[in-house]
Design an enzyme around this catalytic site. Structure first.
Site, PDB file in Angstrom:
ATOM      1  N   CYS A   1      28.201  26.631 -28.799  1.00 26.78           N
ATOM      2  CA  CYS A   1      27.254  25.819 -29.571  1.00 26.78           C
ATOM      3  C   CYS A   1      26.007  25.423 -28.809  1.00 26.78           C
ATOM      4  O   CYS A   1      24.901  25.776 -29.209  1.00 26.78           O
ATOM      5  CB  CYS A   1      27.958  24.574 -30.095  1.00 26.78           C
ATOM      6  SG  CYS A   1      29.420  24.979 -31.040  1.00 26.78           S
TER       7      CYS A   1
HETATM    8  C1  UGA Z   1      29.560  20.684 -29.164  1.00 22.98           C
HETATM    9  C2  UGA Z   1      29.259  19.254 -29.630  1.00 22.98           C
HETATM   10  O1  UGA Z   1      29.752  18.307 -28.667  1.00 22.98           O
HETATM   11  C3  UGA Z   1      29.859  18.984 -31.004  1.00 22.98           C
HETATM   12  O2  UGA Z   1      29.493  17.676 -31.445  1.00 22.98           O
HETATM   13  C4  UGA Z   1      29.328  20.034 -31.984  1.00 22.98           C
HETATM   14  O3  UGA Z   1      29.842  19.874 -33.282  1.00 22.98           O
HETATM   15  C5  UGA Z   1      29.716  21.407 -31.484  1.00 22.98           C
HETATM   16  O4  UGA Z   1      29.135  21.604 -30.177  1.00 22.98           O
HETATM   17  C6  UGA Z   1      29.187  22.420 -32.472  1.00 22.98           C
HETATM   18  O5  UGA Z   1      27.960  22.558 -32.600  1.00 22.98           O
HETATM   19  O6  UGA Z   1      29.982  23.012 -33.207  1.00 22.98           O
HETATM   20  P1  UGA Z   1      31.648  21.866 -27.949  1.00 22.98           P
HETATM   21  O7  UGA Z   1      30.791  23.086 -27.859  1.00 22.98           O
HETATM   22  O8  UGA Z   1      33.041  21.994 -28.417  1.00 22.98           O
HETATM   23  O9  UGA Z   1      30.962  20.782 -28.932  1.00 22.98           O
HETATM   24  O10 UGA Z   1      31.717  21.271 -26.477  1.00 22.98           O
HETATM   25  P2  UGA Z   1      31.322  19.950 -25.697  1.00 22.98           P
HETATM   26  O11 UGA Z   1      32.498  19.097 -25.500  1.00 22.98           O
HETATM   27  O12 UGA Z   1      30.150  19.315 -26.297  1.00 22.98           O
HETATM   28  O13 UGA Z   1      30.920  20.560 -24.268  1.00 22.98           O
HETATM   29  C7  UGA Z   1      29.910  21.563 -24.145  1.00 22.98           C
HETATM   30  C8  UGA Z   1      29.679  21.919 -22.697  1.00 22.98           C
HETATM   31  O14 UGA Z   1      29.024  20.850 -22.007  1.00 22.98           O
HETATM   32  C9  UGA Z   1      30.926  22.234 -21.876  1.00 22.98           C
HETATM   33  O15 UGA Z   1      30.698  23.412 -21.128  1.00 22.98           O
HETATM   34  C10 UGA Z   1      31.078  21.054 -20.948  1.00 22.98           C
HETATM   35  O16 UGA Z   1      31.649  21.404 -19.715  1.00 22.98           O
HETATM   36  C11 UGA Z   1      29.627  20.640 -20.753  1.00 22.98           C
HETATM   37  N1  UGA Z   1      29.449  19.208 -20.381  1.00 22.98           N
HETATM   38  C12 UGA Z   1      29.805  18.225 -21.257  1.00 22.98           C
HETATM   39  C13 UGA Z   1      28.866  18.873 -19.159  1.00 22.98           C
HETATM   40  O17 UGA Z   1      28.516  19.763 -18.346  1.00 22.98           O
HETATM   41  N2  UGA Z   1      28.686  17.551 -18.854  1.00 22.98           N
HETATM   42  C14 UGA Z   1      29.032  16.568 -19.694  1.00 22.98           C
HETATM   43  O18 UGA Z   1      28.816  15.381 -19.348  1.00 22.98           O
HETATM   44  C15 UGA Z   1      29.615  16.895 -20.926  1.00 22.98           C
END
Ligand code: UGA
Length: 442
Positions: free
Chosen positions: A260
């Site tokens: 995403c």
């Molecule tokens: C993301 C959004 O959080 C959802 O709200 C949204 O609905 C979804 O995309 C979508 O568009 O369908 P997701 O892709 O499942 O969800 O993952 P996240 O939990 O948001 O994490 C994304 C990435 O960011 C991961 O690689 C994680 O390691 C990284 N991350 C997250 C960081 O590097 N630092 C942080 O503080 C948080």
């Protein structure tokens, strides 16, 4: 109320099982015949907590799956949940959206229906879909999803908000139908944002790009902390106590991955460009994210001088914990960069399906767990770290702290940890004699 859901991927499957849990009659439609058979047997094709249980509870009762669009004839509401991948130029590829709309159009028989677009689509897409269906007795509603992988069912049942975009806010019919379909949420006092199509479409891109920007902000800052000193974890913790900033999505690391954030940030940049506006901040978010892994790789290179022939344990294959999803995974990217440098890589993930997906991706010979050159996969973390020159953490598994680091210290050739997710208790690790390199945190 009868509902059909087009697409049985992440969004569509959660939508189907979730709505059947509310008691509706739901038909899931997909062109992939083998997946439909699998779903009708009650087997969940994706790794997501709680989904298989709900699938088994409802399938064959008020939930079924089919490849036939004929089924939409009986539906009051049709949810469109097909994928919108990235095309070669970074735009959202709308092929599946338009072909599904065309398949729906062919089956419409004049009875009124509400068509709901849940897929993440660029601004103007709902309008185009309505244009394609202009001779049909339908209303088109934009209803973006906000599901996190690994927590998708929880997010479906406990949303922060429901966003609904309509063509004409003076037309009560589709608004009332959507309120009825989602009455479970109004009973739980979830805020409803009732707005126009364009705002609704933009809300989704804005939310994901803002969260991605928070991550890139702290990642950029971590580079300065790497050079001038300071602990980025303490810095972001202190920042987060300011309620206006908040502590979520401020964890520095080797960048965001998944299906995403990278795709949606790039698609938003394209939408700016297509309208001749320079997306300065959002472009920087993307660039910082692309570069972050190279900054980290350079740190590793600097320590060893030459990576050729060095052996590393990569802990974390999925793009984040509790998923099997390797899409845009930083761990996978780092493996490939290390192999290019001539390193030998031993990799591991706690999630069995993430390991299986890695085997499928690299065509491992299962018996040897060996891929062409220098890549090996292990089911056991202690086997992974045996005789390595360094350990590299690529996914934020907090349970890494519960591993026996004394034992790990005795197994490795060289006690060095590169913590790409700042997940370890660094003082504990250092006290055990390890050299510790975090992200903006040494
Ligand atoms: C993301 C959004 O959080 C959802 O709200 C949204 O609905 C979804 O995309 C979508 O568009 O369908 P997701 O892709 O499942 O969800 O993952 P996240 O939990 O948001 O994490 C994304 C990435 O960011 C991961 O690689 C994680 O390691 C990284 N991350 C997250 C960081 O590097 N630092 C942080 O503080 C948080």
């Amino acid at each position: 109320m009868k509902i059909s859901v087009i697409g049985t991927g992440y969004v569509g499957l959660i939508q189907s099982v979730g709505l059947s849990e509310f008691g509706y009659n739901v038909v899931g439609i997909d062109i992939d015949e083998s997946k439909i058979k699998q779903l009708n047997r009650g087997e969940c094709p994706l790794y997501e907590e709680g989904v298989e249980e709900l699938l088994n509870k409802h399938v064959g009762k008020n939930l079924r799956f089919t490849t036939s669009y004929d089924e939409i004839k009986d539906s009051d509401v049709i949810f469109l949940c097909v994928g919108t991948p990235q095309d070669e130029e970074g735009n959202a590829d709308l092929r599946f959206i338009y072909s599904a709309t065309e398949s729906i159009r062919k089956k419409l028989d004049g009875n009124y229906k509400v068509i709901v677009i849940k897929s993440t689509v660029p601004i103007g897409t709902n309008r185009k879909i309505k244009e394609m269906l202009k001779d049909c007795n339908v209303d088109v509603v934009s209803n973006p999803e906000f599901l996190r992988e690994g927590l998708a069912l929880n997010d479906f049942l406990n949303p922060d908000r429901i966003v609904l975009g309509f063509e004409n806010l003076n037309n009560p019919r589709p608004i009332e139908i959507m309120k009825e379909a989602y009455s479970y949420f109004s009973d739980k006092n979830v805020p409803f944002i009732i707005t126009d199509w364009e705002s609704s479409e933009l809300i989704k891109y804005a939310a994901n790009s803002f969260l991605a920007t928070k991550i890139s902000f702290i990642n950029e800052l971590s580079k300065l902390a790497d050079v001038v000193g300071g602990d980025i974890k303490t810095i972001s913790r202190a920042m987060g106590f300011d309620e206006r900033i908040g502590n979520k999505f401020l964890n520095a690391g080797i960048g965001y991955g998944g299906s995403c954030f990278p795709k949606d940030v790039k698609a938003l940049i394209k939408q700016f460009e297509n309208n001749n506006i320079e997306p300065k901040l959002i472009r920087a978010t993307d660039e910082v994210n692309e570069e972050q892994i190279y900054w980290f790789l350079n740190k590793i290179k600097k320590y060893y001088n030459n990576l050729n022939g060095k052996t590393f344990a990569i802990l974390g294959l999925a793009f984040k914990p509790n998923t099997d999803d390797l899409r845009e995974s930083r761990g996978i990217k780092l493996i490939e960069l290390l192999l290019e440098e001539g390193a030998i890589v031993k990799c591991f993930d706690y999630v069995e399906k993430a390991r299986e997906n890695t085997i499928n991706r690299y065509k491992f010979d299962k018996s040897k767990a060996f891929y062409g050159y220098n890549l090996y996969l292990f089911e056991d973390i202690y086997k992974t770290v045996e005789n390595v020159d360094g350990i590299i953490i690529t996914t934020e598994y907090s349970n890494l702290n519960e591993e026996d680091w004394n034992k790990i210290g005795n197994l490795v050739r060289n006690k060095v940890v590169f913590d790409g997710r700042n997940i370890l208790d660094k003082n504990k690790i250092k006290n055990l004699g390890f050299k510790y390199f975090g992200v903006g945190r040494n």
